[in-house]
Design an enzyme around this catalytic site. Structure first.
Site, short mmCIF file in Angstrom:
data_model
loop_
_atom_site.label_atom_id
_atom_site.label_comp_id
_atom_site.label_asym_id
_atom_site.label_seq_id
_atom_site.Cartn_x
_atom_site.Cartn_y
_atom_site.Cartn_z
N HIS A 256 56.68 96.23 55.94
CA HIS A 256 55.60 95.77 56.80
C HIS A 256 55.27 96.84 57.85
O HIS A 256 55.93 97.87 57.96
CB HIS A 256 55.91 94.42 57.45
CG HIS A 256 56.84 94.45 58.63
ND1 HIS A 256 56.87 93.47 59.57
CD2 HIS A 256 57.80 95.34 58.98
CE1 HIS A 256 57.80 93.75 60.47
NE2 HIS A 256 58.37 94.87 60.15
N HIS B 281 57.65 100.39 57.23
CA HIS B 281 59.11 100.40 57.15
C HIS B 281 59.48 99.03 56.58
O HIS B 281 58.58 98.28 56.19
CB HIS B 281 59.73 100.65 58.53
CG HIS B 281 59.46 99.56 59.51
ND1 HIS B 281 58.24 99.42 60.13
CD2 HIS B 281 60.22 98.54 59.97
CE1 HIS B 281 58.27 98.37 60.93
NE2 HIS B 281 59.45 97.81 60.83
N HIS C 86 62.57 95.60 55.77
CA HIS C 86 63.72 94.80 56.17
C HIS C 86 64.28 94.02 54.97
O HIS C 86 63.57 93.73 54.02
CB HIS C 86 63.32 93.79 57.25
CG HIS C 86 62.87 94.40 58.53
ND1 HIS C 86 63.74 95.03 59.38
CD2 HIS C 86 61.66 94.49 59.12
CE1 HIS C 86 63.07 95.49 60.44
NE2 HIS C 86 61.80 95.17 60.30
N GLU D 42 65.32 88.93 60.87
CA GLU D 42 64.70 90.22 60.54
C GLU D 42 65.79 91.28 60.44
O GLU D 42 65.75 92.16 59.60
CB GLU D 42 63.68 90.58 61.61
CG GLU D 42 62.74 91.68 61.15
CD GLU D 42 61.59 91.89 62.12
OE1 GLU D 42 60.46 91.50 61.78
OE2 GLU D 42 61.82 92.45 63.20
N ASP E 248 59.19 88.68 48.08
CA ASP E 248 60.26 89.63 47.74
C ASP E 248 59.71 90.91 47.12
O ASP E 248 58.90 90.88 46.20
CB ASP E 248 61.25 88.98 46.76
CG ASP E 248 62.51 89.81 46.61
OD1 ASP E 248 62.90 90.49 47.57
OD2 ASP E 248 63.11 89.77 45.52
N HIS E 249 60.18 92.04 47.65
CA HIS E 249 59.76 93.36 47.18
C HIS E 249 58.26 93.57 47.31
O HIS E 249 57.65 94.28 46.52
CB HIS E 249 60.24 93.62 45.74
CG HIS E 249 61.70 93.97 45.66
ND1 HIS E 249 62.68 93.02 45.74
CD2 HIS E 249 62.34 95.16 45.51
CE1 HIS E 249 63.86 93.60 45.64
NE2 HIS E 249 63.70 94.90 45.51
N CYS F 176 57.53 100.38 65.13
CA CYS F 176 57.11 99.37 64.15
C CYS F 176 55.67 99.56 63.69
O CYS F 176 55.20 98.89 62.78
CB CYS F 176 57.30 97.97 64.72
SG CYS F 176 59.01 97.63 65.11
#
Lengths: 135, 135, 135, 135, 135, 135
Positions: free
Chosen positions: A15, A40, A42, A125, A80-81, A34
């Site tokens: 994100h 980047h 998580h 997070e 996811d991913h 951020c």
């Protein structure tokens, strides 16, 4: 008295925190690292909590296999991913902070959860930062 | 509905549980090993939770970098690598149990946190013992 | 091939890092916050690892109840809720760093452990710092 | 006998697994979800382990504050909140799998670590997948 | 404002999920693998939370040593290393799901806890599934 | 230099520690609570570690999806929600201690793992007791 049952899941995503109504300097000031335009990411840990009466026939508030399937269908398969900003339409118009991701997960699950069950979302997070909705 | 955001920090400190109004036998009976006059210590883990509305411009309840700075200024800098009984004036007149340390942390942060935000403190003395304030 | 069995224990203690052969400035430079003369403390987590053949009659390398008693007698009873510098004679002449505490624990347990079993100590000073002996 | 000291750090990053010498079908077959062209990400946890003799003057193999600074300068500042594929030149020519990231971290730290100290890297991509180098 | 104190304990037990009023097919459909007639088992982690005023003389809501003894007498001694279905009479007439085990633990402890203290039970069946009572 | 990759899995099972060549008194003396004839159980956590060269085309020692499938086929499907003594033929003739379960898992996976890859098993019976094979 009611019982709360909790189920943990996880997903990995990329994100970027960025408000399109602001210029670069303002975005950098508020979001710092951020705001990296290359994104980047998580490992998000998600806890879905459901509150209700215990069914005397099963001893369950909700069958964990059913809750696991709901989480997979309504959340994990969508996040996811993924790149949250570019691939999830809910974040086209709101910033994918932990707060907003938790609210989106809540709304997705709320729609398919029986009305007599209360719902709460906890989203980690990192190991040191997490949010809960509703508070 | 409001969102709760949580931030984890930690500090190491020495302490001793001891009530100056009691004699040695009574202190030993109530506090046992924790009454060792040479002190013992802990790695305290602290979770600071803040409840509020999500700001639509930032997607944040509170910027985690701001919350991290508040925790550092109001708690960690005062307690980390300290002897609580001998170096922290709040524990000159009350016993540094986990309960009282949590209340002291709450009062320190409450003073600098905007009034529209609710606050909650969770303090882990060990992995098996922890307290929350307010309950 | 041999099997390694591991048992986790924990103890809380106060300590101070300080070399009596150095002046205050040198101690402060090297040990910083850890040189606080009023002491600070930790929740130490200790893992004792024992390597040996599996006994075909019991399926054990060593009975965990026996290992648990050894750890309690040789380590926990001597270090828990203690001030390492002032109450443990091994640290009268050496600095109670994690490295030296691990070596002391090793020596204590080595004396009572049967010779055919290898020994290894892992000592966590915090969740982020730990040492192993032998390496 | 030597002692091993371990220090944990973490960083968040985005990446994509993709071999430019292969066509899309082959990349999809081998890397699956990890081949998402919009990237995904992880909270990486890194453990840096250093093996050496204990200095009798300090009781340290290496001062943890020095090791912490090395990790920050050589690894975290280069990888945290970065897109590994697009912003880290080491991954222009090799795929940023956990294995390759660990080797890169090893090489960066090895260059600045005194020669008499051995080095080992453990990199957690998730709580369930991690790698160690050298094995 | 009141403080909540929390104490963690654990026990290992075997169980089977099975409703004697249903036939095998129905039990298999609802409980799946958990209906294995030879039993399976868990390491249960139990958190007992007690809410009350802080006693100004001790700095405690409740002495953790007293709470530890209550948990041992009222819960651990009755459930640890037991087959819940065959050896615990409370589960002769109700299914030993996490929900029902938590309610049984609550009732056992409630009976011996002073009336001015509130009680809450959290029971972890695995790291990913846990329940809380009351919700 | 080689890289070690690690993958974590888990399974729940019931077991009993009991040597059929001994009488009841001897079994009780050696195995204590673990000798309960009605069985007890655990959430086992399993770490499978594989050591090898990094393939320059994939950046992998072994594809984690392949390793995950191996663990599922060779271990989890055989042990999860099972009674080890009564349903797993390997434990008809040896006691299902953590040591022996780890050796059985090793042998199962070793048979299907390519010969150029080294294998190591870590099995957690509880958070405080675990074994590694080979040591």
């Amino acid at each position: 008295m009611k019982v709360k049952v909790n189920r943990k899941a996880h997903f990995n995503a990329a994100h970027r925190l960025f408000n399109p109504n602001w210029d670069d300097a303002k975005n950098q000031e508020i979001f710092g690292l951020c705001n990296n335009p290359y994104f980047h990411g998580h490992n998000y840990n998600l806890v879905v909590s459901v509150i209700g009466e215990v069914d005397p026939d099963t001893g369950y508030v909700i069958d964990m296999k059913i809750l696991k399937d709901i989480i997979e269908n309504e959340v994990t398969s969508k996040l996811d991913h993924k790149n949250l900003n570019m691939e999830v339409k809910e974040f086209a118009t709101q910033i994918p902070t932990a707060e907003n991701i938790a609210i989106v997960c809540y709304n997705w699950i709320r729609e398919v959860l029986p009305e007599n069950l209360e719902l709460k979302i906890t989203l980690f997070e990192t190991e040191r930062n997490w949010v809960e909705y509703p508070a």
